[in-house]
Design a protein around this motif. Sequence first.
Motif, PDB file in Angstrom:
ATOM      1  N   GLY A  47      90.193  32.140  38.683  1.00 45.14           N
ATOM      2  CA  GLY A  47      90.294  33.553  38.374  1.00 45.14           C
ATOM      3  C   GLY A  47      89.919  33.868  36.940  1.00 45.14           C
ATOM      4  O   GLY A  47      89.564  32.981  36.159  1.00 45.14           O
ATOM      5  N   PRO A  48      89.989  35.160  36.566  1.00 47.53           N
ATOM      6  CA  PRO A  48      89.620  35.586  35.213  1.00 47.53           C
ATOM      7  C   PRO A  48      90.528  35.000  34.138  1.00 47.53           C
ATOM      8  O   PRO A  48      91.641  34.561  34.403  1.00 47.53           O
ATOM      9  N   GLY A  49      90.030  35.049  32.897  1.00 52.16           N
ATOM     10  CA  GLY A  49      90.787  34.519  31.770  1.00 52.16           C
ATOM     11  C   GLY A  49      90.828  33.007  31.773  1.00 52.16           C
ATOM     12  O   GLY A  49      90.098  32.342  32.514  1.00 52.16           O
ATOM     13  N   ASN A  50      91.679  32.456  30.945  1.00 54.42           N
ATOM     14  CA  ASN A  50      91.820  31.007  30.884  1.00 54.42           C
ATOM     15  C   ASN A  50      93.110  30.650  30.147  1.00 54.42           C
ATOM     16  O   ASN A  50      93.834  31.525  29.696  1.00 54.42           O
ATOM     17  N   MET A  51      93.367  29.361  30.063  1.00 55.69           N
ATOM     18  CA  MET A  51      94.502  28.868  29.278  1.00 55.69           C
ATOM     19  C   MET A  51      94.031  27.729  28.392  1.00 55.69           C
ATOM     20  O   MET A  51      93.130  26.967  28.764  1.00 55.69           O
ATOM     21  N   THR A  52      94.647  27.630  27.229  1.00 52.11           N
ATOM     22  CA  THR A  52      94.331  26.570  26.284  1.00 52.11           C
ATOM     23  C   THR A  52      95.625  25.904  25.836  1.00 52.11           C
ATOM     24  O   THR A  52      96.727  26.403  26.092  1.00 52.11           O
ATOM     25  N   VAL A  53      95.478  24.770  25.160  1.00 48.44           N
ATOM     26  CA  VAL A  53      96.627  24.098  24.552  1.00 48.44           C
ATOM     27  C   VAL A  53      96.503  24.244  23.045  1.00 48.44           C
ATOM     28  O   VAL A  53      95.503  23.826  22.451  1.00 48.44           O
ATOM     29  N   GLU A  54      97.518  24.860  22.442  1.00 49.58           N
ATOM     30  CA  GLU A  54      97.534  25.092  21.005  1.00 49.58           C
ATOM     31  C   GLU A  54      98.862  24.622  20.438  1.00 49.58           C
ATOM     32  O   GLU A  54      99.918  25.087  20.865  1.00 49.58           O
ATOM     33  N   GLU A  55      98.790  23.673  19.526  1.00 46.38           N
ATOM     34  CA  GLU A  55      99.983  23.116  18.878  1.00 46.38           C
ATOM     35  C   GLU A  55     101.003  22.644  19.916  1.00 46.38           C
ATOM     36  O   GLU A  55     102.210  22.879  19.793  1.00 46.38           O
ATOM     37  N   GLY A  56     100.516  21.983  20.954  1.00 43.49           N
ATOM     38  CA  GLY A  56     101.379  21.400  21.965  1.00 43.49           C
ATOM     39  C   GLY A  56     101.899  22.371  23.003  1.00 43.49           C
ATOM     40  O   GLY A  56     102.754  22.006  23.814  1.00 43.49           O
ATOM     41  N   LEU A  57     101.380  23.608  23.023  1.00 44.06           N
ATOM     42  CA  LEU A  57     101.837  24.627  23.947  1.00 44.06           C
ATOM     43  C   LEU A  57     100.663  25.154  24.779  1.00 44.06           C
ATOM     44  O   LEU A  57      99.556  25.336  24.259  1.00 44.06           O
ATOM     45  N   ILE A  58     100.915  25.399  26.064  1.00 45.59           N
ATOM     46  CA  ILE A  58      99.926  26.089  26.887  1.00 45.59           C
ATOM     47  C   ILE A  58      99.976  27.575  26.532  1.00 45.59           C
ATOM     48  O   ILE A  58     101.047  28.184  26.531  1.00 45.59           O
ATOM     49  N   ARG A  59      98.817  28.164  26.251  1.00 41.16           N
ATOM     50  CA  ARG A  59      98.735  29.569  25.871  1.00 41.16           C
ATOM     51  C   ARG A  59      97.863  30.319  26.872  1.00 41.16           C
ATOM     52  O   ARG A  59      96.800  29.854  27.266  1.00 41.16           O
ATOM     53  N   THR A  60      98.326  31.503  27.280  1.00 39.53           N
ATOM     54  CA  THR A  60      97.566  32.314  28.213  1.00 39.53           C
ATOM     55  C   THR A  60      96.523  33.153  27.474  1.00 39.53           C
ATOM     56  O   THR A  60      96.739  33.586  26.338  1.00 39.53           O
ATOM     57  N   HIS A  61      95.389  33.395  28.160  1.00 40.47           N
ATOM     58  CA  HIS A  61      94.321  34.252  27.642  1.00 40.47           C
ATOM     59  C   HIS A  61      93.814  35.126  28.783  1.00 40.47           C
ATOM     60  O   HIS A  61      93.365  34.616  29.824  1.00 40.47           O
ATOM     61  N   GLY A  62      93.853  36.431  28.593  1.00 33.95           N
ATOM     62  CA  GLY A  62      93.244  37.338  29.563  1.00 33.95           C
ATOM     63  C   GLY A  62      93.824  37.193  30.961  1.00 33.95           C
ATOM     64  O   GLY A  62      94.946  36.762  31.160  1.00 33.95           O
ATOM     65  N   GLY A  63      93.032  37.577  31.945  1.00 37.67           N
ATOM     66  CA  GLY A  63      93.484  37.433  33.326  1.00 37.67           C
ATOM     67  C   GLY A  63      93.087  38.638  34.173  1.00 37.67           C
ATOM     68  O   GLY A  63      92.323  39.480  33.726  1.00 37.67           O
ATOM     69  N   MET A  64      93.554  38.694  35.423  1.00 39.06           N
ATOM     70  CA  MET A  64      94.630  37.878  35.946  1.00 39.06           C
ATOM     71  C   MET A  64      94.090  36.591  36.570  1.00 39.06           C
ATOM     72  O   MET A  64      93.211  36.638  37.430  1.00 39.06           O
ATOM     73  N   GLY A  65      94.615  35.454  36.139  1.00 34.83           N
ATOM     74  CA  GLY A  65      94.184  34.177  36.650  1.00 34.83           C
ATOM     75  C   GLY A  65      95.368  33.257  36.887  1.00 34.83           C
ATOM     76  O   GLY A  65      96.529  33.633  36.693  1.00 34.83           O
ATOM     77  N   LEU A  66      95.059  32.022  37.278  1.00 36.44           N
ATOM     78  CA  LEU A  66      96.113  31.057  37.604  1.00 36.44           C
ATOM     79  C   LEU A  66      95.692  29.664  37.189  1.00 36.44           C
ATOM     80  O   LEU A  66      94.591  29.212  37.497  1.00 36.44           O
ATOM     81  N   LEU A  67      96.586  28.971  36.492  1.00 40.88           N
ATOM     82  CA  LEU A  67      96.416  27.559  36.168  1.00 40.88           C
ATOM     83  C   LEU A  67      97.338  26.791  37.099  1.00 40.88           C
ATOM     84  O   LEU A  67      98.558  26.947  37.037  1.00 40.88           O
ATOM     85  N   TYR A  68      96.767  25.955  37.981  1.00 32.68           N
ATOM     86  CA  TYR A  68      97.619  25.274  38.956  1.00 32.68           C
ATOM     87  C   TYR A  68      97.552  23.758  38.783  1.00 32.68           C
ATOM     88  O   TYR A  68      96.563  23.197  38.304  1.00 32.68           O
ATOM     89  N   TRP A  69      98.638  23.108  39.196  1.00 35.70           N
ATOM     90  CA  TRP A  69      98.759  21.656  39.132  1.00 35.70           C
ATOM     91  C   TRP A  69      98.025  21.056  40.322  1.00 35.70           C
ATOM     92  O   TRP A  69      98.327  21.363  41.476  1.00 35.70           O
TER      93      TRP A  69
END
Length: 224
Positions: A47-69
Amino acid sequence: MNSRKWVTTLLVAVVPVLFAIATAQSQPPAWKPLFNGKDLTGWKHVGPGNMTVEEGLIRTHGGMGLLYWTGGKLGNCRVRVVYKMRDFNDNSGVFIRIPIEPREEWMPVHYGYEVQIDNHPEDSKEDEYHITAALYSLTKPLAKSGKPGPEWNTMVITLEGPRTIVVLNDVTVTDYTEGQPVPERKFDFEPQRGTRPNEGYIGLQNHSDNDIVFFKEVSVQSLK
């Protein structure tokens, strides 16, 4: 060696072993981290947007999207998610019971459950089914224990067969079993009603450019 000394010697040898066995049996299963704190190994975004890892944390960007395991379906387990909002309130969610690997962002909405992250509706009776730790638009919260940003929140989701329990900051907010009554669907963005599987994929939602949420931990613990 007389019988009394023999018994004493035997007890000295056996009791520590029995104690060790009893202690091991009483220990709950270990928590297994699904997020390694470094990168998104084992995760995939749709989906739209993305996620990144910053300083050991997952951070959300834009959307609506989904990061799945991608590691497989989860069931009969606890899922622990530690998160915080960037602002006083931001919108996100933890998805559970997704029946197949998602290929776009709306399939998990309609065929899984979203455990909501959004404190804003707490002052509106109309939106009480959309509060943090409720199953989005389906369950009324038993309590409202979400902390505003930038405080950390700990959410523990128990998947026990058809039963879903959500504890937020040590307070039970949701206790729902498949088949219990839910309100009628009001909006097209709310999930389709219907039963969900006992096991499914899990994911984290990135909602919009205006909603920034950080995830510090995503871990799983077997109920066995």
